[in-house]
Design a protein around this motif. Structure first.
Motif, PDB file in Angstrom:
ATOM      1  N   SER A   1       5.109  -5.146   1.786  1.00 28.58           N
ATOM      2  CA  SER A   1       5.192  -3.961   0.939  1.00 28.58           C
ATOM      3  C   SER A   1       6.080  -4.211  -0.283  1.00 28.58           C
ATOM      4  CB  SER A   1       5.724  -2.778   1.742  1.00 28.58           C
ATOM      5  OG  SER A   1       5.783  -1.621   0.950  1.00 28.58           O
TER       6      SER A   1
ATOM      7  N   LYS B   1       5.207  -4.194  -4.261  1.00 27.61           N
ATOM      8  CA  LYS B   1       5.986  -3.415  -5.247  1.00 27.61           C
ATOM      9  C   LYS B   1       6.482  -4.333  -6.364  1.00 27.61           C
ATOM     10  CE  LYS B   1       6.386   0.599  -2.953  1.00 27.61           C
ATOM     11  NZ  LYS B   1       5.557   1.725  -3.292  1.00 27.61           N
TER      12      LYS B   1
ATOM     13  N   ASP C   1       8.150   6.191   4.578  1.00 25.77           N
ATOM     14  CA  ASP C   1       7.092   6.723   3.712  1.00 25.77           C
ATOM     15  C   ASP C   1       7.046   6.025   2.355  1.00 25.77           C
ATOM     16  OD1 ASP C   1       6.397   8.495   5.727  1.00 25.77           O
ATOM     17  OD2 ASP C   1       7.556  10.159   4.880  1.00 25.77           O
ATOM     18  N   SER C   2       8.190   5.551   1.878  1.00 27.29           N
ATOM     19  CA  SER C   2       8.215   4.881   0.572  1.00 27.29           C
ATOM     20  C   SER C   2       7.566   3.499   0.626  1.00 27.29           C
ATOM     21  CB  SER C   2       9.647   4.761   0.054  1.00 27.29           C
ATOM     22  OG  SER C   2      10.358   3.781   0.782  1.00 27.29           O
TER      23      SER C   2
ATOM     24  N   PHE D   1       5.307   2.476   3.455  1.00 27.95           N
ATOM     25  CA  PHE D   1       4.062   2.432   4.203  1.00 27.95           C
ATOM     26  C   PHE D   1       3.302   3.752   4.111  1.00 27.95           C
ATOM     27  CE2 PHE D   1       7.018  -0.017   7.220  1.00 27.95           C
ATOM     28  CZ  PHE D   1       6.752  -1.241   6.635  1.00 27.95           C
ATOM     29  N   SER D   2       2.005   3.657   3.900  1.00 31.72           N
ATOM     30  CA  SER D   2       1.147   4.834   3.996  1.00 31.72           C
ATOM     31  C   SER D   2       1.082   5.256   5.461  1.00 31.72           C
ATOM     32  CB  SER D   2      -0.258   4.491   3.489  1.00 31.72           C
ATOM     33  OG  SER D   2      -0.867   3.548   4.378  1.00 31.72           O
ATOM     34  N   GLY D   3       0.558   6.440   5.721  1.00 33.92           N
ATOM     35  CA  GLY D   3       0.407   6.899   7.103  1.00 33.92           C
ATOM     36  C   GLY D   3      -0.453   5.950   7.921  1.00 33.92           C
ATOM     37  N   GLU D   4      -1.524   5.457   7.308  1.00 33.46           N
ATOM     38  CA  GLU D   4      -2.402   4.508   7.991  1.00 33.46           C
ATOM     39  C   GLU D   4      -1.666   3.201   8.299  1.00 33.46           C
ATOM     40  OE1 GLU D   4      -6.251   1.971   6.621  1.00 33.46           O
ATOM     41  OE2 GLU D   4      -6.413   4.145   6.353  1.00 33.46           O
ATOM     42  N   MET D   5      -0.857   2.749   7.352  1.00 30.29           N
ATOM     43  CA  MET D   5      -0.102   1.513   7.553  1.00 30.29           C
ATOM     44  C   MET D   5       0.950   1.710   8.644  1.00 30.29           C
ATOM     45  SD  MET D   5       0.377  -1.643   6.946  1.00 30.29           S
ATOM     46  CE  MET D   5      -0.598  -1.967   5.514  1.00 30.29           C
ATOM     47  N   GLN D   6       1.578   2.877   8.702  1.00 28.27           N
ATOM     48  CA  GLN D   6       2.556   3.152   9.752  1.00 28.27           C
ATOM     49  C   GLN D   6       1.907   3.035  11.129  1.00 28.27           C
ATOM     50  OE1 GLN D   6       4.873   6.782   9.073  1.00 28.27           O
ATOM     51  NE2 GLN D   6       4.704   6.446   6.875  1.00 28.27           N
TER      52      GLN D   6
END
Length: 174
Positions: free
Chosen positions: A58, A62, A89-90, A92-97
């Motif tokens: 991630s 960035k 949240d900064s 990972f997206s929800g799907e990535m989490q």
């Protein structure tokens, strides 16, 4: 120079943020997570390593899209030893989490619900670890040897954050 050498260098360099107190706080936080979950410390270190690899990806993204200063700003903003869902949240997206939780679950045997509860504690610890190489007088300067070393890693898995934590634990006698 390996990541562990970079960390030891930061501990002894007054111009960098790292110190024995910071490393001790990280190790203590990991022990508390171990106690809270009932998982042994090596399992928590494995969780840290897997999550650290996702954090690396991630932060590399960035850095590639917004520059090294943006990656350093994220590290500075969210580094710590207290749970912080915004840190997760900064990065990972929800799907990535969900993907992170499933990967960690497969490798450690911990259930995904427990891992999702751990992420707000683990991600700030990883970032805190990375922050130790930042310039003590000007953390935003982008001259963070530990973050640079971590992001420039070749991804072969030979030396990762898990290895560094184990070495730091031994170094501190914890």
């Amino acid at each position: 120079m390996g990541l562990f050498d970079q960390i030891l260098g930061a501990v002894t360099n007054l111009n960098q943020q790292g110190g024995l107190g910071q490393l001790g706080d990280i190790i203590n936080t990991l022990q508390q997570l171990s106690d809270r979950t009932g998982a042994d410390s090596s399992t928590i270190q494995t969780v840290l390593g897997i999550v650290g690899n996702y954090v690396r990806s991630s932060l590399q993204e960035k850095q590639a899209t917004s520059g090294a200063d943006e990656a350093q700003a994220l590290v500075n903003q969210y580094a710590g030893t207290s749970p912080n869902p915004q840190a997760v949240d900064s990065l990972f997206s929800g799907e990535m989490q969900q993907q992170v939780a499933e990967t960690v679950s497969q490798r450690t045997g911990l259930d995904t619900g427990t891992i999702q509860q751990l992420l707000p504690s683990i991600v700030p610890v990883v970032l805190n670890f990375l922050q130790s190489g930042a310039n003590a007088q000007n953390p935003q300067s982008g001259s963070n040897s530990i973050l640079s070393s971590f992001l420039d890693a070749d991804g072969d898995g030979d030396v990762d954050i898990t290895d560094a934590i184990r070495l730091v634990s031994k170094y501190l006698g914890k």
